[in-house]
Design an enzyme around this catalytic site. Structure first.
Site, PDB file in Angstrom:
ATOM      1  N   LYS A 192      44.271  32.094  47.725  1.00 30.43           N
ATOM      2  CA  LYS A 192      44.154  30.980  46.781  1.00 30.43           C
ATOM      3  C   LYS A 192      45.306  31.044  45.778  1.00 30.43           C
ATOM      4  O   LYS A 192      45.388  31.958  44.972  1.00 30.43           O
ATOM      5  CB  LYS A 192      42.831  31.023  46.013  1.00 30.43           C
ATOM      6  N   GLY A 244      46.645  38.700  38.075  1.00 34.22           N
ATOM      7  CA  GLY A 244      46.376  37.719  37.019  1.00 34.22           C
ATOM      8  C   GLY A 244      45.965  38.416  35.742  1.00 34.22           C
ATOM      9  O   GLY A 244      46.364  39.559  35.488  1.00 34.22           O
ATOM     10  N   THR A 246      43.850  40.308  32.756  1.00 36.02           N
ATOM     11  CA  THR A 246      42.935  41.450  32.715  1.00 36.02           C
ATOM     12  C   THR A 246      41.493  40.951  32.605  1.00 36.02           C
ATOM     13  O   THR A 246      40.576  41.510  33.224  1.00 36.02           O
ATOM     14  CB  THR A 246      43.313  42.374  31.542  1.00 36.02           C
ATOM     15  N   GLY A 249      40.394  39.947  35.947  1.00 38.61           N
ATOM     16  CA  GLY A 249      40.294  41.194  36.714  1.00 38.61           C
ATOM     17  C   GLY A 249      38.951  41.877  36.460  1.00 38.61           C
ATOM     18  O   GLY A 249      38.290  42.354  37.374  1.00 38.61           O
ATOM     19  N   GLU A 266      46.180  43.710  39.929  1.00 42.01           N
ATOM     20  CA  GLU A 266      47.455  43.828  39.215  1.00 42.01           C
ATOM     21  C   GLU A 266      47.351  42.910  38.017  1.00 42.01           C
ATOM     22  O   GLU A 266      47.330  41.691  38.174  1.00 42.01           O
ATOM     23  CB  GLU A 266      48.610  43.459  40.160  1.00 42.01           C
ATOM     24  N   CYS A 300      54.400  39.844  34.085  1.00 40.87           N
ATOM     25  CA  CYS A 300      53.395  40.852  33.729  1.00 40.87           C
ATOM     26  C   CYS A 300      54.048  42.145  33.236  1.00 40.87           C
ATOM     27  O   CYS A 300      53.497  42.835  32.396  1.00 40.87           O
ATOM     28  CB  CYS A 300      52.474  41.125  34.907  1.00 40.87           C
ATOM     29  N   GLU A 397      49.065  40.778  25.150  1.00 41.29           N
ATOM     30  CA  GLU A 397      50.081  40.164  26.015  1.00 41.29           C
ATOM     31  C   GLU A 397      50.286  38.714  25.569  1.00 41.29           C
ATOM     32  O   GLU A 397      49.338  37.931  25.536  1.00 41.29           O
ATOM     33  CB  GLU A 397      49.573  40.207  27.458  1.00 41.29           C
TER      34      GLU A 397
HETATM   35  P1  NAI Z   1      44.124  33.825  35.329  1.00 40.92           P
HETATM   36  O1  NAI Z   1      43.898  35.261  35.469  1.00 40.92           O
HETATM   37  O2  NAI Z   1      43.012  32.962  34.870  1.00 40.92           O
HETATM   38  O3  NAI Z   1      44.640  33.211  36.710  1.00 40.92           O
HETATM   39  C1  NAI Z   1      45.143  33.942  37.788  1.00 40.92           C
HETATM   40  C2  NAI Z   1      44.500  33.452  39.077  1.00 40.92           C
HETATM   41  O4  NAI Z   1      43.104  33.749  39.065  1.00 40.92           O
HETATM   42  C3  NAI Z   1      44.562  31.954  39.307  1.00 40.92           C
HETATM   43  O5  NAI Z   1      44.760  31.719  40.674  1.00 40.92           O
HETATM   44  C4  NAI Z   1      43.184  31.475  38.883  1.00 40.92           C
HETATM   45  O6  NAI Z   1      42.797  30.264  39.484  1.00 40.92           O
HETATM   46  C5  NAI Z   1      42.321  32.600  39.360  1.00 40.92           C
HETATM   47  N1  NAI Z   1      41.034  32.746  38.675  1.00 40.92           N
HETATM   48  C6  NAI Z   1      40.692  32.356  37.416  1.00 40.92           C
HETATM   49  N2  NAI Z   1      39.415  32.691  37.157  1.00 40.92           N
HETATM   50  C7  NAI Z   1      38.934  33.307  38.256  1.00 40.92           C
HETATM   51  C8  NAI Z   1      37.691  33.902  38.599  1.00 40.92           C
HETATM   52  N3  NAI Z   1      36.677  33.946  37.736  1.00 40.92           N
HETATM   53  N4  NAI Z   1      37.549  34.461  39.806  1.00 40.92           N
HETATM   54  C9  NAI Z   1      38.564  34.470  40.667  1.00 40.92           C
HETATM   55  N5  NAI Z   1      39.755  33.910  40.419  1.00 40.92           N
HETATM   56  C10 NAI Z   1      39.960  33.341  39.224  1.00 40.92           C
HETATM   57  O7  NAI Z   1      45.357  33.642  34.363  1.00 40.92           O
HETATM   58  P2  NAI Z   1      45.768  32.329  33.536  1.00 40.92           P
HETATM   59  O8  NAI Z   1      44.609  31.694  32.858  1.00 40.92           O
HETATM   60  O9  NAI Z   1      46.546  31.477  34.424  1.00 40.92           O
HETATM   61  O10 NAI Z   1      46.698  32.956  32.422  1.00 40.92           O
HETATM   62  C11 NAI Z   1      46.104  33.515  31.250  1.00 40.92           C
HETATM   63  C12 NAI Z   1      46.823  34.772  30.838  1.00 40.92           C
HETATM   64  O11 NAI Z   1      46.691  35.737  31.876  1.00 40.92           O
HETATM   65  C13 NAI Z   1      48.320  34.647  30.660  1.00 40.92           C
HETATM   66  O12 NAI Z   1      48.655  34.170  29.407  1.00 40.92           O
HETATM   67  C14 NAI Z   1      48.757  36.058  30.870  1.00 40.92           C
HETATM   68  O13 NAI Z   1      48.572  36.786  29.691  1.00 40.92           O
HETATM   69  C15 NAI Z   1      47.830  36.571  31.940  1.00 40.92           C
HETATM   70  N6  NAI Z   1      48.421  36.485  33.269  1.00 40.92           N
HETATM   71  C16 NAI Z   1      48.926  37.617  33.807  1.00 40.92           C
HETATM   72  C17 NAI Z   1      49.555  37.557  35.028  1.00 40.92           C
HETATM   73  C18 NAI Z   1      50.119  38.767  35.662  1.00 40.92           C
HETATM   74  O14 NAI Z   1      51.006  38.641  36.485  1.00 40.92           O
HETATM   75  N7  NAI Z   1      49.628  39.947  35.377  1.00 40.92           N
HETATM   76  C19 NAI Z   1      49.740  36.320  35.749  1.00 40.92           C
HETATM   77  C20 NAI Z   1      49.104  35.189  35.132  1.00 40.92           C
HETATM   78  C21 NAI Z   1      48.500  35.289  33.912  1.00 40.92           C
END
Ligand code: NAI
Length: 794
Positions: A192, A244, A246, A249, A266, A300, A397
């Site tokens: 996804k 994505g 924490t 996660g 990650e 990240c 972050e």
């Molecule tokens: P997010 O963690 O919500 O999104 C990442 C992925 O997870 C997306 O594909 C999203 O649709 C999916 N997702 C969201 N909720 C989920 C759930 N309950 N179960 C399974 N999948 C789910 O991150 P978001 O809202 O886009 O960004 C928010 C903050 O997260 C950013 O400001 C940043 O601090 C951090 N982030 C860190 C990343 C990294 O590479 N470590 C990448 C993206 C965001």
């Protein structure tokens, strides 16, 4: 005008990349995409679509399907259908497909780069020169692993259907990091993509069709967090790989706790960028530009905390400001732009809010006077100084082009500041003294440390975090292991509900008219015997119900004391591997010395035959790990740059261990010895059915030169002690080898600090069979890989 004057006055002209190809690809799909399931495009089952747009100008690019529970179900079903055929292929056939994917991506590389840039807002210079080349490299590298799989990983099997959820900051690269190792190891995939950036994943789906990848091997379902959640919860998924936030996660850890799903996470970071006074400051500043302003800081592993040695802080800040003033922000498709657009309004607002909060907390904000486009989502490169190490902008972050600066005086202080975070993804160290740089690198708690370089990635080198930056690695051998399981473990039966092994009748001391020998053991904390805080004991009885003795009923306070003692025993981690080996040999020697009396006592609980076997195999097991202690080495990678990457197997820290009831002595040793061999300190809860083994063990440890605190033993009720251990923020990992319920509890309780969890999943392990209960599988979980990148050459 002289040449020198012309040089100074020279302006960059516009150098726009033509998006025609990418746009006509969107047009060919009528700018509307369903899901890619079973090798074909399918309409979303609920008929719902959402828009994806170009953040640099707000223009709508396409509509993509909102994945429902039914769509996820269909995709998982397709992946299951494809699984056996995919696994039946020879490694060579899978290698051919991966190679074909690499070649075809290469053929479409420019279109993919443009598509990535218009969907995400990142400069074309980055998508063209970094993202896509790394994607290609990843597929080539894993084509090689597919070919070598059986030779290099004998005895391992793929997990099955893998669910993968990726973020929006490196959309196609994160897809490659997930899909390439999964396919190379014989898994099939449901992926996804992030809702902000689905387009390159859909273009990849088309590439799968183009190379004739068997239908169902790769399935792509677009959608938001709820789609991801359905994938996480689907019963047909054997493993979840997530990149994505924490926060999400944690939610995923919680949601998968009661299943046997493998999990790799990650997550976020707040990585230190350390500059010593002897560093080449100009190079360090260029590194910093890459470290924090690459991809608008939406990285990240961004070096978002600048730690400067105090003596150079002033000139360094001046250099940084000068350099920031020359950064060019603008249309991401312009080839000479450094800073593109922020991915979405939500993220832009978040960055603004966090910076405002930082300023309100006392930070000084400086931004260069550079032009930002009037349209689109832009945020200028930003420098925050006067930042207190505990302030929000130093801890949280921001995920934007925002650098928080702090100073230090000594290398020790630099390390303390660097590690003053809940995260542990990456770090940078700049110093011309390799001694200092490597010394500091080895102490930074992070999965990747770049010395005099930054943001280097390669398929051969594992990438992933320590602490709340998650667990598991992507890339390298360790990355492949995330998608493989030992065959015996996959097929291991569940533990019988009544776990106590049939006991043999005792042939001594069995006269019921004699009083039982009162045997009361104590807790063992910090190298000393200790009475339990509760003041209570638990009765221990033999197979025939006879009273064998009493063991203390440890509680929360005892666990806390034990964890504190384990932390204080960090000298064990610092001891050389040779020294650790010697101590382990000494433990074996002392066990051997006392083998008869220990076996005699243990026989009351497990029968004579088993007791004798536990002692003799126990000695052998300790010998094994004494042997491993100085042999479980890392690797030196040769990525395709002038660098070496030193992959070090580092200690995890303090590990909580819940022992099996099946083999009270051998189980204890099989879990504790690999952890000790790798340099961890432990808090061990021995078998609940025969905790008296603690008394024998601590007498042996006491006489074997094991530093106090390296092993702490707390007896009591497993379920209560497990909860305290798993919730304790100073415990870095939990090894839980009791029943299925305990395995679930260990995972669920560990969400707080996202500690690593290693369990038997409630399956039966034959502790008497070294193939199952000894060796690399345990050592792998007793260590975490850190890659230290060191450039060479002028
Ligand atoms: P997010 O963690 O919500 O999104 C990442 C992925 O997870 C997306 O594909 C999203 O649709 C999916 N997702 C969201 N909720 C989920 C759930 N309950 N179960 C399974 N999948 C789910 O991150 P978001 O809202 O886009 O960004 C928010 C903050 O997260 C950013 O400001 C940043 O601090 C951090 N982030 C860190 C990343 C990294 O590479 N470590 C990448 C993206 C965001």
């Amino acid at each position: 005008m002289s040449i020198a004057e012309k040089f100074v006055a020279m302006e960059y002209g516009p150098a726009p990349e033509d998006p025609k190809e990418a746009l006509s690809w969107l047009d060919r799909h009528d700018r509307k995409f369903g899901h890619f399931i079973g090798g074909v495009w399918q309409q979303p089952s609920e008929g719902t679509y959402f828009e994806t747009s170009d953040p640099s100008n707000g223009e709508r690019l396409a509509e993509v399907g909102q994945g429902s529970v039914a769509d996820i179900d269909a995709a998982v079903h397709a992946a299951h259908t494809a699984l056996s055929k995919w696994q039946a292929h020879t490694p060579h056939v899978r290698a051919r497909y991966l190679y074909a994917l690499a070649r075809t991506i290469q053929k479409h590389s420019r279109r993919l780069a443009v598509l990535e840039t218009i969907d995400n807002g990142k400069p074309i210079r980055e998508s063209r020169d970094i993202d896509i080349p790394l994607v290609i490299r990843h597929f080539y590298h894993h084509a090689g692993w597919a070919q070598l799989l059986e030779q290099e990983f004998p005895g391992y099997a793929p997990c099955g259907v893998v669910g993968q959820i990726i973020p929006w900051n490196f959309p196609l690269l994160m897809l490659a990091w997930k899909i390439a190792p999964a396919l190379a190891t014989g898994n099939t995939v449901v992926l996804k993509p992030a809702e902000f950036t689905p387009l390159t994943a859909l273009a990849f789906a088309e590439i799968c069709q183009e190379v004739g990848l068997p239908p169902g091997v790769v399935n792509i379902v677009t959608g938001d967090g709820s789609t991801g959640e359905s994938l996480v919860k689907h019963d047909g998924v054997a493993k979840i790989a997530f990149t994505g936030s924490t926060e999400v996660g944690r939610a995923i850890r919680r949601a998968t706790a009661s299943s046997h799903k493998r999990l790799s996470l990650e997550l976020g970071g707040k990585s230190p960028f350390i500059i010593f006074e002897d560093a080449d400051l100009d190079s360090a500043v260029e590194g910093l530009v890459d470290g924090i302003w690459f991809n608008q800081g939406q990285v990240c592993c961004a070096g978002s905390r600048l730690l400067m040695q105090e003596s150079i802080a002033e000139p360094l800040i001046a250099k940084i400001r000068d350099r920031m003033s020359t950064l060019r922000a603008g249309a991401p498709l312009d080839k000479s732009v450094d800073i593109g657009a922020i991915v979405d309004r939500v993220q832009l607002d978040r960055i603004k809010r966090l910076v405002d909060q930082g300023v309100a907390e006392g930070a000084t904000c400086w931004q260069p006077k550079i032009d930002l486009p009037s349209r689109g989502l832009y945020y200028p490169p930003t420098l925050l100084s006067n930042v207190h190490p505990t302030s929000m902008v130093a801890q949280q972050e921001i995920f934007g082009p925002v650098l928080a600066t702090m100073t230090f005086r000594t290398p020790t202080e630099a390390v303390e500041l660097a590690n003053n975070t809940v995260y542990g993804l990456a770090g940078c160290v700049w110093s011309e003294s390799l001694n200092v740089a490597l010394h500091v690198a080895s102490q930074i708690k992070a999965g990747v440390v770049w010395v005099n370089c930054t943001n280097l990635f390669d398929a051969a080198c594992g990438f992933g975090g320590y602490r709340e930056s998650g667990y598991g690695r992507e890339g390298g051998r360790e990355g492949l292991l995330e998608y493989l399981e030992p065959v015996w473990f996959k097929n291991a039966p569940a533990l019988p509900t009544v776990e106590r092994t049939p006991r043999q009748p005792l042939n001594h001391d069995s006269d019921p008219s004699l009083p039982a020998i009162d045997r009361t053991v104590k807790l063992y904390i910090g190298g000393k015997q200790a009475r339990p805080d509760s003041g209570y004991s638990m009765e221990v009885r033999g197979t025939d119900g006879r009273f064998l003795g009493e063991a203390p009923l440890g509680n929360r306070k005892d666990i806390r004391n034990a964890v504190e003692a384990a932390h204080k025993a960090s000298s064990w981690a610092k001891a050389t591997a040779h020294t650790r080996a010697q101590v382990l040999y000494y433990i074996a020697e002392n066990l051997s010395e006392r083998s008869e009396e220990i076996a005699r006592r243990l026989a009351a609980a497990v029968g004579e035959t088993q007791a004798a076997a536990e002692v003799s195999l126990g000695i052998e097991r300790i010998f094994s790990y004494a042997g491993w202690a100085d042999k479980y080495d890392g690797a030196v990678h040769n990525p395709p740059f002038r660098n070496v990457a030193l992959a070090m197997n580092e200690v995890i820290g303090t590990v909580g261990v819940i022992c099996s009831n099946q083999a009270p002595l051998l189980g204890f040793l099989s879990l504790t010895m690999p952890l000790l061999a790798a340099g961890n300190t432990t808090v061990v809860v021995p078998s609940e059915t025969y905790p008296l083994i603690a008394g024998d063990l601590y007498q042996i440890f006491d006489t074997s030169d094991l530093p106090g605190g390296a092993v702490n033993i707390v007896t009591g009720y497993t379920s209560q002690l497990l909860k305290v251990l798993a919730e304790h923020d100073d415990v870095d990992s939990i090894w839980c080898f009791a029943d299925g319920e305990s395995a679930t509890a260990a995972k669920a309780y560990s969400v707080g600090n996202l500690k690593q969890v290693f369990t038997n999943e409630g399956r039966s392990i034959d502790w008497f069979d070294a193939k199952q209960s000894e060796g690399r599988w345990f050592l792998q979980h007793a260590t975490q890989v850190k890659n230290i990148w060191v450039p060479y050459g002028e």
